[in-house]
Design a protein around this motif. Structure first.
Motif, PDB file in Angstrom:
ATOM      1  N   ASP A   7       0.863  -1.182   0.000  1.00 61.25           N
ATOM      2  CA  ASP A   7       0.000   0.000   0.000  1.00 61.25           C
ATOM      3  C   ASP A   7       0.904   1.237   0.000  1.00 61.25           C
ATOM      4  O   ASP A   7       1.648   1.467   0.962  1.00 61.25           O
ATOM      5  CB  ASP A   7      -0.901  -0.022   1.239  1.00 61.25           C
ATOM      6  N   ALA A  10       1.354   3.730   2.904  1.00 58.30           N
ATOM      7  CA  ALA A  10       2.074   3.348   4.128  1.00 58.30           C
ATOM      8  C   ALA A  10       3.499   3.897   4.113  1.00 58.30           C
ATOM      9  O   ALA A  10       4.211   3.851   5.116  1.00 58.30           O
ATOM     10  CB  ALA A  10       2.094   1.828   4.265  1.00 58.30           C
ATOM     11  N   ASN A  66      -4.986   1.591  -1.450  1.00 60.72           N
ATOM     12  CA  ASN A  66      -6.139   0.922  -0.817  1.00 60.72           C
ATOM     13  C   ASN A  66      -7.172   1.954  -0.356  1.00 60.72           C
ATOM     14  O   ASN A  66      -7.407   2.140   0.829  1.00 60.72           O
ATOM     15  CB  ASN A  66      -5.681   0.074   0.375  1.00 60.72           C
ATOM     16  N   ARG A 130     -10.923  -5.240  13.211  1.00 59.84           N
ATOM     17  CA  ARG A 130      -9.549  -4.728  13.095  1.00 59.84           C
ATOM     18  C   ARG A 130      -9.554  -3.216  13.286  1.00 59.84           C
ATOM     19  O   ARG A 130     -10.604  -2.566  13.245  1.00 59.84           O
ATOM     20  CB  ARG A 130      -8.939  -5.093  11.736  1.00 59.84           C
ATOM     21  N   ASN A 131      -8.352  -2.679  13.466  1.00 59.71           N
ATOM     22  CA  ASN A 131      -8.164  -1.237  13.508  1.00 59.71           C
ATOM     23  C   ASN A 131      -8.164  -0.678  12.089  1.00 59.71           C
ATOM     24  O   ASN A 131      -7.747  -1.359  11.152  1.00 59.71           O
ATOM     25  CB  ASN A 131      -6.829  -0.882  14.174  1.00 59.71           C
ATOM     26  N   ASN A 133      -6.593   1.763   9.262  1.00 54.88           N
ATOM     27  CA  ASN A 133      -5.295   2.353   8.943  1.00 54.88           C
ATOM     28  C   ASN A 133      -5.429   3.872   8.881  1.00 54.88           C
ATOM     29  O   ASN A 133      -6.534   4.385   8.671  1.00 54.88           O
ATOM     30  CB  ASN A 133      -4.784   1.823   7.600  1.00 54.88           C
ATOM     31  N   PRO A 134      -4.319   4.600   8.995  1.00 53.78           N
ATOM     32  CA  PRO A 134      -4.401   6.062   8.926  1.00 53.78           C
ATOM     33  C   PRO A 134      -5.077   6.561   7.649  1.00 53.78           C
ATOM     34  O   PRO A 134      -5.893   7.484   7.686  1.00 53.78           O
ATOM     35  CB  PRO A 134      -2.930   6.508   8.972  1.00 53.78           C
ATOM     36  N   ASP A 135      -4.751   5.923   6.500  1.00 50.02           N
ATOM     37  CA  ASP A 135      -5.334   6.397   5.236  1.00 50.02           C
ATOM     38  C   ASP A 135      -6.838   6.137   5.170  1.00 50.02           C
ATOM     39  O   ASP A 135      -7.577   6.886   4.534  1.00 50.02           O
ATOM     40  CB  ASP A 135      -4.625   5.748   4.039  1.00 50.02           C
ATOM     41  N   GLU A 136      -7.319   5.089   5.858  1.00 51.17           N
ATOM     42  CA  GLU A 136      -8.762   4.794   5.856  1.00 51.17           C
ATOM     43  C   GLU A 136      -9.530   5.825   6.686  1.00 51.17           C
ATOM     44  O   GLU A 136     -10.668   6.174   6.362  1.00 51.17           O
ATOM     45  CB  GLU A 136      -9.010   3.380   6.398  1.00 51.17           C
ATOM     46  N   ASN A 170      -6.720   2.428  19.115  1.00 54.28           N
ATOM     47  CA  ASN A 170      -6.042   2.438  17.812  1.00 54.28           C
ATOM     48  C   ASN A 170      -5.187   3.700  17.757  1.00 54.28           C
ATOM     49  O   ASN A 170      -5.205   4.465  16.787  1.00 54.28           O
ATOM     50  CB  ASN A 170      -7.075   2.413  16.677  1.00 54.28           C
ATOM     51  N   ASN A 173      -2.464   4.799  14.833  1.00 53.72           N
ATOM     52  CA  ASN A 173      -3.069   5.084  13.528  1.00 53.72           C
ATOM     53  C   ASN A 173      -3.937   6.335  13.565  1.00 53.72           C
ATOM     54  O   ASN A 173      -3.978   7.101  12.604  1.00 53.72           O
ATOM     55  CB  ASN A 173      -3.883   3.882  13.042  1.00 53.72           C
ATOM     56  N   LYS A 176      -1.559   9.258  13.498  1.00 49.97           N
ATOM     57  CA  LYS A 176      -0.987   9.427  12.147  1.00 49.97           C
ATOM     58  C   LYS A 176      -2.015  10.042  11.206  1.00 49.97           C
ATOM     59  O   LYS A 176      -1.683  10.892  10.367  1.00 49.97           O
ATOM     60  CB  LYS A 176      -0.527   8.078  11.596  1.00 49.97           C
TER      61      LYS A 176
END
Length: 347
Positions: A7, A10, A66, A130-131, A133-136, A170, A173, A176
């Motif tokens: 990704d 990241a 992603n 799940r946690n 991600n920062p981009d999500e 979380n 993330n 970030k």
């Protein structure tokens, strides 16, 4: 294979620059790509029009973006918009755009499901998958900003981490994501317009204070009596009010930022005079504000909105003790977008 590609979001800007140097290209290409990813929120390499087709193909061979997709959107009669947000692995979270006359607020999720077990919240009934991600997290904000401009003719002005999940579970993330949202190289929003709402994880509140974060803190409190709070928020057994208070005292000493308490009053649970007295005592160690939130039933009858008399008792007693109090009427109830209602019913 797509699954074996990294990704690209990241990577740091330095790592992107290094990638291009290794590929025999100029380092500044990394800057260009980074700008497309964060400042321009590109969802595909083809959108990067100031980069050659050859370079875009090279990126496509090594990386994937992603990005999220707004799978479905519901509009409330009061202008609230709820998004079902599909993640790259097919999981779904929800985010909400809340408009008022002079601002629009994004309510974003930080986990798929939730790590905690608050009995009054629909999200807590979903297991934590799940946690995010920062981009999500970042992408939710971008999507809501677009909707704010399209449907309300103004850019997004505020962000609250009050969607699905416990943000402090979380932690890395979420921080970030906030870094990207507030960076001039990202969305350039002011951290003072961001509120992170936690059910109260003392260790992480202290960590935030040590890291001198600039955003605001809200605590989902609902009772300042341990016995009552543990019944409605069982994790309180592990993080009792004494520890929470100590962490909040530490937070205030470090940041000098006022603490907001989110508080729902329920019939027969926390609607007695002694509940208000305990809250007043809890608030006194630092400047604070209490948001009394209208409750939105999630199905069964265990939790019911308290009477107006009980609500007025809270308001009058808090004001008599010079504690700022507001009553937050919930929005988006007709589309299950109000506080505590996010539960992926569309899944």
């Amino acid at each position: 294979m797509k699954d074996s590609k990294k990704d690209i979001r990241a990577l740091t800007k330095e790592q992107l620059r290094d990638f291009f140097v290794k590929e025999g290209d100029k380092a500044f290409r990394g800057n260009q790509v980074y700008e497309w990813l964060w400042s321009k929120s590109a969802h595909s390499f083809d959108e990067m029009t100031n980069i050659s087709k050859e370079t875009r193909d090279k990126l496509d061979a090594h990386f994937v973006i992603n990005h999220i997709e707004v799978d479905s959107m519901q509009k409330s009669s009061d202008g609230t918009i709820k998004n079902a947000v599909k993640l790259h692995d097919g999981l779904v979270v929800e985010s909400v755009l809340i408009p008022t006359e002079n601002r629009t607020t994004a309510c974003v999720s930080s986990q798929v499901g939730c790590s905690l077990d608050c009995k009054f919240c629909a999200t807590a009934r979903l297991k934590r998958m799940r946690n995010l991600n920062p981009d999500e997290i970042f992408d939710q904000v971008v999507a809501i900003d677009k909707e704010s401009r399209l449907y309300h003719n103004k850019p997004l002005s505020n962000i609250v981490f009050m969607g699905m999940g416990e943000p402090l579970m979380n932690y890395n993330n979420v921080l970030k994501a906030i870094d990207k949202i507030t960076s001039p190289e990202g969305l350039g929003m002011s951290p003072k317009r961001i509120v992170v709402s936690t059910s109260g994880v003392p260790k992480m509140i202290k960590k935030m204070a040590d890291e001198e974060v600039k955003f605001k803190l809200a605590v989902s409190l609902h009772s300042a009596i341990d016995e009552v709070r543990s019944k409605i928020m069982p994790f309180n057994e592990n993080f009792p009010l004494k520890d929470l208070r100590e962490a909040l005292e530490y937070w205030y000493a470090k940041t000098k930022n006022r603490i907001t308490y989110e508080y729902v009053v329920w019939r027969g649970i926390n609607d007695r005079k002694k509940d208000v007295e305990a809250l007043i005592d809890f608030c006194k160690f630092a400047p604070s504000k209490v948001n009394l939130i209208e409750y939105n039933p999630i199905d069964d009858g265990e939790f019911q909105q308290a009477s107006e008399e009980a609500l007025n008792m809270y308001i009058n007693m808090l004001e008599a003790n010079n504690i700022t109090v507001t009553v937050r009427r919930s929005r988006g109830k007709d589309i299950d977008a109000a506080c505590g209602q996010l539960a992926n019913k569309n899944q």
